[in-house]
Design a protein around this motif. Sequence first.
Motif, PDB file in Angstrom:
ATOM      1  N   UNK A  77       0.704  -1.138   0.073  1.00 30.56           N
ATOM      2  CA  UNK A  77      -0.043  -0.042   0.104  1.00 30.56           C
ATOM      3  C   UNK A  77       0.929   1.348   0.282  1.00 30.56           C
ATOM      4  N   UNK A  82      -0.658   4.909  -6.932  1.00 29.06           N
ATOM      5  CA  UNK A  82      -2.509   5.129  -7.291  1.00 29.06           C
ATOM      6  C   UNK A  82      -3.212   5.186  -6.752  1.00 29.06           C
ATOM      7  N   UNK A  83      -2.833   4.455  -5.315  1.00 27.71           N
ATOM      8  CA  UNK A  83      -4.175   4.177  -4.258  1.00 27.71           C
ATOM      9  C   UNK A  83      -4.972   3.050  -4.694  1.00 27.71           C
ATOM     10  N   UNK A  86      -5.132  -1.071  -0.955  1.00 25.19           N
ATOM     11  CA  UNK A  86      -5.618  -0.732   0.725  1.00 25.19           C
ATOM     12  C   UNK A  86      -5.047  -1.721   1.153  1.00 25.19           C
ATOM     13  N   UNK A  87      -4.623  -1.708   2.386  1.00 25.60           N
ATOM     14  CA  UNK A  87      -4.001  -2.368   3.541  1.00 25.60           C
ATOM     15  C   UNK A  87      -4.150  -2.210   4.961  1.00 25.60           C
ATOM     16  N   UNK A  93      -6.128  -5.270   0.346  1.00 24.43           N
ATOM     17  CA  UNK A  93      -7.547  -5.670  -0.990  1.00 24.43           C
ATOM     18  C   UNK A  93      -7.057  -4.841  -2.287  1.00 24.43           C
ATOM     19  N   UNK A  95      -7.176  -3.207  -5.904  1.00 25.88           N
ATOM     20  CA  UNK A  95      -7.942  -2.574  -6.172  1.00 25.88           C
ATOM     21  C   UNK A  95      -7.488  -2.677  -8.049  1.00 25.88           C
ATOM     22  N   UNK A  97      -8.541  -2.195 -11.105  1.00 24.70           N
ATOM     23  CA  UNK A  97      -9.123  -0.390 -11.991  1.00 24.70           C
ATOM     24  C   UNK A  97      -8.533   0.366 -12.014  1.00 24.70           C
ATOM     25  N   UNK A  98      -7.678   0.759 -10.678  1.00 24.19           N
ATOM     26  CA  UNK A  98      -6.743   1.711 -10.302  1.00 24.19           C
ATOM     27  C   UNK A  98      -5.336   1.656 -10.221  1.00 24.19           C
ATOM     28  N   UNK A  99      -5.076   0.318 -11.153  1.00 27.69           N
ATOM     29  CA  UNK A  99      -3.369  -0.353 -11.109  1.00 27.69           C
ATOM     30  C   UNK A  99      -3.130   0.387 -12.203  1.00 27.69           C
ATOM     31  N   UNK A 100      -1.803   0.898 -12.170  1.00 24.87           N
ATOM     32  CA  UNK A 100      -1.030   2.191 -13.356  1.00 24.87           C
ATOM     33  C   UNK A 100      -0.085   0.859 -13.899  1.00 24.87           C
TER      34      UNK A 100
ATOM     35  N   UNK B  52      -6.653   9.986  -8.214  1.00 20.97           N
ATOM     36  CA  UNK B  52      -7.619   8.665  -8.509  1.00 20.97           C
ATOM     37  C   UNK B  52      -7.280   8.193  -6.979  1.00 20.97           C
ATOM     38  N   UNK B  56     -10.949   5.134  -1.737  1.00 17.09           N
ATOM     39  CA  UNK B  56     -10.365   3.635  -1.306  1.00 17.09           C
ATOM     40  C   UNK B  56      -9.412   3.976  -0.403  1.00 17.09           C
TER      41      UNK B  56
END
Lengths: 287, 120
Positions: A77, A82-83, A86-87, A93, A95, A97-100, B52, B56
Amino acid sequence: MKIAVAGAKGGVGKTLVATALAQYLGRSNHRVVYCDADVEGPNGKLFLHPDIERVHPGSVTVPMLNAAKCSGCGTCQSICAFNAILAVGKKVMVFSELCHSCEACFIACADGMLTRHNRHVGNISMGMAGNIRFFEGALNVGEARVAPLVSQVVHAAVRQAADYIIIDNPPGTSCAAVAGQEDADVVVLVTEPTPFGLHDLKLALALGRRLNKSMLVVLNRADLGDDKDMMAYLASEAVDQVARIPFDRQIAVMTADGKSPLGYVPAFDEQMHHVAAAIHRLQEAIA
Amino acid sequence: MTDKIAISVSSADGLVATMDMQFGRAPFFLLVDGETHSPIKTLSNDASQAVQGAGTRVAVLMAQNDVTDVISGQFGPSACTALEELNVRMWTAPSGLSAQEALLEFSKGNLSRQSIMVMQ
């Protein structure tokens, strides 16, 4: 020669010019590739009517967590800019779809709990449209990241042995537009003489300058409004306006009907001739 | 452990602050005691300007502060998934309320519960 047809504003006629240019250059026995890199709304096929031979999936690399063995240390995390990870406590977790796809998390996770996973983001189609080799990227609906698929379809197209590779760019000046024109030898900017057209041309030109591109301007619907501000701006920027496509009913009728006006509207053919001639001049200057 | 409610607000003015309607982009969160509704503290949202993934990150902020219920206007899809996973209940309030008014509506049972099921 790699030619990007671009422009910040949507609906100015990028695809009309890109497909017509491909057809125009293809007439004289040149090997021509047309690449539809406007992956959020690829519509070059409406003009070119290609026969699709192959469809390949386009994907990006994202992390997948082995949750059962993860210690929940949270290093992933903290490294993710790019957030996308999450930890909280021991819970981690992803995500995707947010990964670059920067892959920093794979390096950061000392325990090797993150593995590479291919996330399908869209498809790349290949085929023939007459003697034009046709490529198209089509992004899955709802996908937020556009640039990776743009890069993939452009890279597939520019690998072809061809005299001219025409890249039909997405609108805008974001990462997707950069991905569509970074490989180009020349950028053809399509715009129209309206306040929006001028505003967005300024953005597109600024982007092209940042990328060190040779640029030509095609004015579509050239007699639509007052082009005084547009012409003054182009003069001040020392950019060549190489063609003026008229605001013509027959062109509108044909495009609405999914037909290219090339070969049917003489005034249109003449303007495409000017675009091709300008490209040939640049080509000689580069060589 | 008693319930702790977070309300997304546009300023650090305690209970009189106006609600901010975007969960991830709200500049502040007012934390109040779940029973007495007395303010505990105001958290500032460092992620509000994130390119972005703001939602979250705020979800993590909620969990780190032991929030059990959060009242806002809208929750993004990623934030919704994260909050659900972190067992934080989401409630949506109409726009224009102060934090105090939102709490009153909450205690009357007038706010609607948001969940992934609703999102989809």
